[in-house]
Design a protein around this motif. Structure first.
Motif, PDB file in Angstrom:
ATOM      1  N   GLU A 110       0.844  -1.207   0.000  1.00 52.16           N
ATOM      2  CA  GLU A 110       0.000   0.000   0.000  1.00 52.16           C
ATOM      3  C   GLU A 110       0.872   1.247   0.000  1.00 52.16           C
ATOM      4  O   GLU A 110       0.632   2.201  -0.748  1.00 52.16           O
ATOM      5  CB  GLU A 110      -0.937  -0.009   1.213  1.00 52.16           C
ATOM      6  CG  GLU A 110      -2.043   1.031   1.152  1.00 52.16           C
ATOM      7  CD  GLU A 110      -1.697   2.370   1.767  1.00 52.16           C
ATOM      8  OE1 GLU A 110      -2.361   3.365   1.452  1.00 52.16           O
ATOM      9  OE2 GLU A 110      -0.736   2.446   2.568  1.00 52.16           O
ATOM     10  N   THR A 160       1.329   4.217  -3.079  1.00 52.32           N
ATOM     11  CA  THR A 160       0.748   5.524  -2.772  1.00 52.32           C
ATOM     12  C   THR A 160       1.727   6.607  -3.233  1.00 52.32           C
ATOM     13  O   THR A 160       2.907   6.572  -2.886  1.00 52.32           O
ATOM     14  CB  THR A 160       0.464   5.647  -1.260  1.00 52.32           C
ATOM     15  OG1 THR A 160      -0.514   4.659  -0.914  1.00 52.32           O
ATOM     16  CG2 THR A 160      -0.076   7.024  -0.905  1.00 52.32           C
ATOM     17  N   ARG A 210      -1.852   9.038 -11.398  1.00 52.11           N
ATOM     18  CA  ARG A 210      -2.611   8.098 -10.563  1.00 52.11           C
ATOM     19  C   ARG A 210      -3.660   7.360 -11.398  1.00 52.11           C
ATOM     20  O   ARG A 210      -3.846   6.159 -11.275  1.00 52.11           O
ATOM     21  CB  ARG A 210      -3.281   8.873  -9.422  1.00 52.11           C
ATOM     22  CG  ARG A 210      -3.927   7.994  -8.361  1.00 52.11           C
ATOM     23  CD  ARG A 210      -4.443   8.848  -7.190  1.00 52.11           C
ATOM     24  NE  ARG A 210      -4.779   8.032  -6.033  1.00 52.11           N
ATOM     25  CZ  ARG A 210      -6.001   7.596  -5.750  1.00 52.11           C
ATOM     26  NH1 ARG A 210      -7.009   7.874  -6.560  1.00 52.11           N
ATOM     27  NH2 ARG A 210      -6.226   6.866  -4.671  1.00 52.11           N
ATOM     28  N   SER A 239      -5.751  -1.808   4.533  1.00 47.92           N
ATOM     29  CA  SER A 239      -5.231  -0.620   3.861  1.00 47.92           C
ATOM     30  C   SER A 239      -4.967  -0.898   2.384  1.00 47.92           C
ATOM     31  O   SER A 239      -5.249  -0.059   1.532  1.00 47.92           O
ATOM     32  CB  SER A 239      -3.996  -0.064   4.588  1.00 47.92           C
ATOM     33  OG  SER A 239      -2.875  -0.852   4.327  1.00 47.92           O
ATOM     34  N   LEU A 280      -6.970   0.839  -0.719  1.00 46.98           N
ATOM     35  CA  LEU A 280      -6.280   1.529  -1.815  1.00 46.98           C
ATOM     36  C   LEU A 280      -6.781   0.968  -3.144  1.00 46.98           C
ATOM     37  O   LEU A 280      -7.044   1.719  -4.093  1.00 46.98           O
ATOM     38  CB  LEU A 280      -4.755   1.349  -1.703  1.00 46.98           C
ATOM     39  CG  LEU A 280      -3.963   1.933  -2.884  1.00 46.98           C
ATOM     40  CD1 LEU A 280      -4.081   3.459  -2.934  1.00 46.98           C
ATOM     41  CD2 LEU A 280      -2.485   1.521  -2.832  1.00 46.98           C
TER      42      LEU A 280
END
Ligand code: TRP
Ligand code: ZN
Length: 869
Positions: A607, A611, A638, A673, A677
């Motif tokens: 994760e 990110t 992204r 997490s 995501l």
């Protein structure tokens, strides 16, 4: 025009106290509109005493009633709004004498939340740094340490519970429905560690046995309806107590240790001796209302305040310039504790990455801006402005460097010597350094510069590989930019964990100590061109200048055995591409894909690796920031990542479910997490297809992490169902203030969606919402700070409308709560870094605030320094 310069305090102007206090007896009759404080103080000559010197006490917002000395009414004194100066002391002050003062304060008018105040009908105090002077006239400075006996009186019906520091001596019924409790703290302490709490509270308690076999009573006090949310805080406290015994041989020194939660609080929590007072945000948790991040924060803040019992309370600060002595050290201790609680090496690495990410997002900008200061500042106008990420987080990095240089055992020896020398004293950062140096026989004189010089050092890397001789030459050059008041810097002592990565895996990790401006090393027996892995585990808080090829970065991203540097390589590639307005290429996508599919890596690490660097961190890499451009190019990057890996995200979403009853351990929260995501990436790729899945997760979730993540994904991507879920969320949790804070914050930090930005309008509506309260710091921050400090793309509007909102908000908050206003004021610190038209608009906004004649010293200092040249 007024030309008064703001008053500055300087570190080098420190003088020991003229008088000091021995025993202090306080008798406090609690009444929200008129609290009567009687103090009886035994006064002795201090280190700077001269016969005949007056006794100068400080006091703020107090109504003076009377003064007696040695039992006699005393008329030789002067009162100002900030002081009580007493002349004609018995025998010129040479012998112990008794001062008795009666004064009155008004807790229910106190919105600053410093001193004695009322929150939800209960009484609380906050005395650090200089709040005690709002309770009574005193020597309100940390190098005056006294023993306290405190009697609290109140109407029993309104205040059944009466708490203060130390041990409970007695409780009594009084006439007219009043009652009293008397507390005694056996340890001498500075006034900033004093606390009282009174009101309608309930507690959970537990008895534990410490390593020496002593029994201790632990209590957590909350409003009665919150009793079911205290389990996690209690577990965290017990774990902290055991950890400090094991890692540092430090035991709890009181029979009783209490934590109290309050919903109006300026900061996270406060380490008052034996009576820690906490923002509810860092105590209350249960799965349905708190996220995994909340659980982790509670664990670390509970630990932090508990650890202060030794690092801060038993050994305290000589003066407020030494704040990092207790804060940097205690943050380091809580970071190490939380890392150990993760239960695995990879868990430790995840914690380290999170800590470094925070440091670089918040502290690096501070160190490059107008408020830059060394971890031990030399000057301040308002000490409340110096509870900073520099003092705390960079301070912790400096402590970590001792451990890196001396090893864990050497560090422990230094800590042992520090307590041996200084238990019960008020000391300086130099004393800490001396203990570390002496216990290890190491010369740390150059290391001292980390305390005296501000700014993030830069280290330039030059490498030459010589295949013919099997040698690798490394040259490091350090520099540090000017900061306010510090033009030229001396070289730092920089510990750099380094390893040459080779296919044969035959080079060991080494610790390089960079002490010169430029220094070279030659590595032997290097039989192939290596990839350099330097500053491993972020061994020093520096900026690297290393022009590494993307190929080498990709190699590092797939093979570096240092998890921090593996993550870092990925961040650097992404950063370069985003700043170059490029999309991830096929090679990078492949690297991301293999990392995501690697069964040996923790979901939590994956994760973090997927990110992207925060916008505010990207700003710091530019010489002229266009916030809209950075937002769009980061968002495009992204989206591409989301689309190219859509199949993988969908698979990860399924594979990282955590079925069965909710568990809050590191493994489960890591899975959540990564899963969340994945959900967010799926909505980024295609909100139409994936919104129903998010709505479903929102509806069926049995915990706040999943429910909030689904809601956030819907809101951020402007997906169908967002509005409905937001409405549902509000009504579902209408009675839970901490959850409603999340509801506000999510809407205020919503970035533009598809080029449309209505967030500022929304924020203005939220400010009018019946549940909005400007007086409550958590609520104010959830709307105003969330927008001005955590939503850069919406805040930085070319027409300056975001800055106009900032001006209004700073000016509205300042008369209510200067500390909270001054934090908000810092949102424009980096104005000089921005391109036009932003820069000009920000400057104008700062000038508008500065033009206000009635600013608090807190906000005055922040805007004054921002505009200074
Ligand atoms: N000493 C506290 C901590 O770090 C910080 C703190 C809590 C504080 N409340 C405050 C500092 C109010 C200034 C003002 O744990
Ligand atoms: Zn602290």
């Amino acid at each position: 025009m007024k030309t008064d310069l703001p008053q500055s305090f300087r570190r080098l102007e420190y003088r020991p106290p003229v008088y000091t206090f021995d025993q202090v007896d306080l008798d406090i009759a609690l009444d929200p509109s008129r609290t009567i404080v009687k103090s009886r103080i035994e006064v002795l000559p201090g280190k700077s005493f001269e016969p005949g010197a007056p006794l100068v006490l400080v006091g703020q917002e107090l109504e003076f009633v009377s003064l007696r000395i040695n039992g006699q009414a005393h008329r030789h004194f002067e009162l100002t709004p900030e002081s009580l100066t007493i002349h004609s002391l018995p025998n010129e002050g040479k012998d112990k004498f008794i001062v008795e003062i009666i004064s009155i304060c008004v807790p229910n008018k106190n919105t600053s939340l410093m001193g004695l105040y009322v929150s939800n009908g209960n009484f609380f105090t906050q005395c650090e740094a200089e709040g005690f002077r709002k309770i009574t006239y005193f020597l309100d400075r940390p190098d005056v340490m006294a023993r306290y006996r405190v009697t609290l009186q109140a109407r029993e019906e309104e205040c059944p519970v009466l708490l203060s520091n130390g041990n409970l001596l007695k409780q009594e019924k009084l006439p007219n429905g009043w009652h009293s409790a008397t507390w005694e703290d056996p340890f001498p302490k500075p006034s900033y560690l004093f606390a009282l709490v009174a009101g309608k509270l309930a507690c959970v308690e537990e008895t534990i046995t410490t390593s020496s076999g002593a029994k201790k009573l632990l209590q957590i006090w909350v409003e009665p309806h919150d009793l079911n949310k205290t389990r996690h805080a209690m577990d965290s406290l017990i774990a902290s107590i055991h950890w400090d015994e094991k890692r540092f041989g430090l035991e709890l020194d009181l029979e009783r240790f209490m934590i109290v939660a309050v919903s109006d609080f300026n900061m996270g929590a406060m380490e008052n001796k034996g009576l820690n007072i906490f923002n509810t945000k860092f105590v209350l948790a249960q799965a349905e209302t708190a996220t995994d991040a909340d659980f982790a924060n509670i664990e670390s803040v509970v630990a932090h305040e508990y650890f202060h019992n030794w690092t801060g309370n038993r050994v305290t600060c000589q003066d407020w310039f030494q704040l990092s002595l207790k804060e940097g050290l205690t943050v380091f201790r809580d970071q190490e504790f939380s890392a150990d609680q993760m239960g695995s090496e990879s868990g430790r690495a995840v914690k380290r990455i999170e800590d470094v990410r925070l440091l670089r997002q918040l502290q690096f900008p501070e160190d490059a801006g107008p408020m830059a200061h060394p971890i031990r500042p030399d000057e301040y106008q308002e000490i409340n402005n110096f509870y900073t990420v520099t003092v705390y987080e960079k301070g912790s990095e400096v402590v970590r460097m001792y451990q890196t240089l001396l090893g864990r055992e050497g560090f422990r020896k230094g800590m042992d010597l520090y307590f041996q020398r200084h238990d019960g004293q008020a000391v300086t950062c130099d004393d800490f350094l001396a203990a570390m140096a002496d216990a290890n026989n190491k010369d740390l004189s150059q290391f001292q510069r980390w305390y005296s010089q501000a700014g993030t050092p830069r280290v330039k890397v030059e490498e030459v590989y010589d295949p013919a001789n099997g040698q690798y030459h490394l040259t490091l050059t350090q520099s540090c930019a000017s900061t306010p008041g510090q033009k030229d810097k001396e070289p730092f002592h920089i510990p750099l964990k380094t390893r040459l990565l080779t296919a044969k895996n035959d080079q060991p990790e080494q610790l390089l100590e960079l002490t010169q401006p430029t220094q070279s090393w030659t590595f032997q027996n290097v039989t192939e061109r290596p990839v350099l892995s330097i500053n491993r585990n972020f061994s020093a808080p520096i900026q690297l200048e290393f022009e590494q090829s993307e190929a080498d970065l990709l190699t590092q991203f797939s093979v570096d055995d240092d998890p921090f540097n593996r993550w870092e390589a990925g961040q650097r590639i992404a950063m370069q591409m985003i700043l170059g307005d490029r999309l991830p290429d096929a090679q990078l996508i492949n690297s991301y894909r293999s990392l995501l599919l690697d069964p040996n890596l923790d979901p939590a690490f994956k994760e973090l690796a997927l990110t992207l660097p925060a916008e505010t961190y990207l700003y710091e890499q530019c010489s002229s920031v266009d916030p809209q451009k950075i937002f769009m190019s980061r968002r495009a990057f992204r989206k591409e990542l989301a689309k190219q890996l859509q199949l993988e995200w969908a698979a990860l979403y399924q594979q990282n479910q955590t079925p069965g009853p909710f568990k809050s351990d590191a493994q489960s929260s890591g899975k959540r997490s990564l899963k969340n995501l994945a959900l967010s990436m799926l909505l980024e790729a295609d909100p139409k297809i994936w919104a129903p899945m998010a709505v479903n997760q929102y509806q069926v979730a049995d915990n706040m992490t999943d429910r909030y993540a689904a809601l956030a994904a819907l809101v951020i991507h402007g997906a169908k169902g967002a509005e409905e879920c937001l409405r549902d969320f509000f009504s579902r949790f209408a009675n839970d203030a901490l959850v409603i804070d999340k509801w506000f914050a999510l809407q205020s930090s919503r970035p533009p969606v598809d080029g449309k930005d209505s967030t500022l309008l929304e924020v203005k509506r939220l400010r009018e919402h019946p549940a909005f309260k400007l007086n409550n710091p958590n609520r104010a921050r959830s709307v105003i700070h969330a927008f001005c400090a955590n939503n850069p793309a919406s805040f930085h509007q070319p027409d300056g409308s975001g800055y106009a909102f900032w001006v209004e908000s700073v000016l509205a908050l300042d008369p209510i709560n200067p500390q909270v206003a001054a934090r908000l004021a810092r949102a424009l610190d980096r104005w000089r870094l921005f391109a036009q038209p932003y820069q000009g608009q920000m400057k104008a906004a700062l000038e508008q605030v500065a033009a206000c004649q009635t600013l608090s010293p807190d906000v005055r200092e922040v805007v004054g320094k921002a505009l200074a040249d």
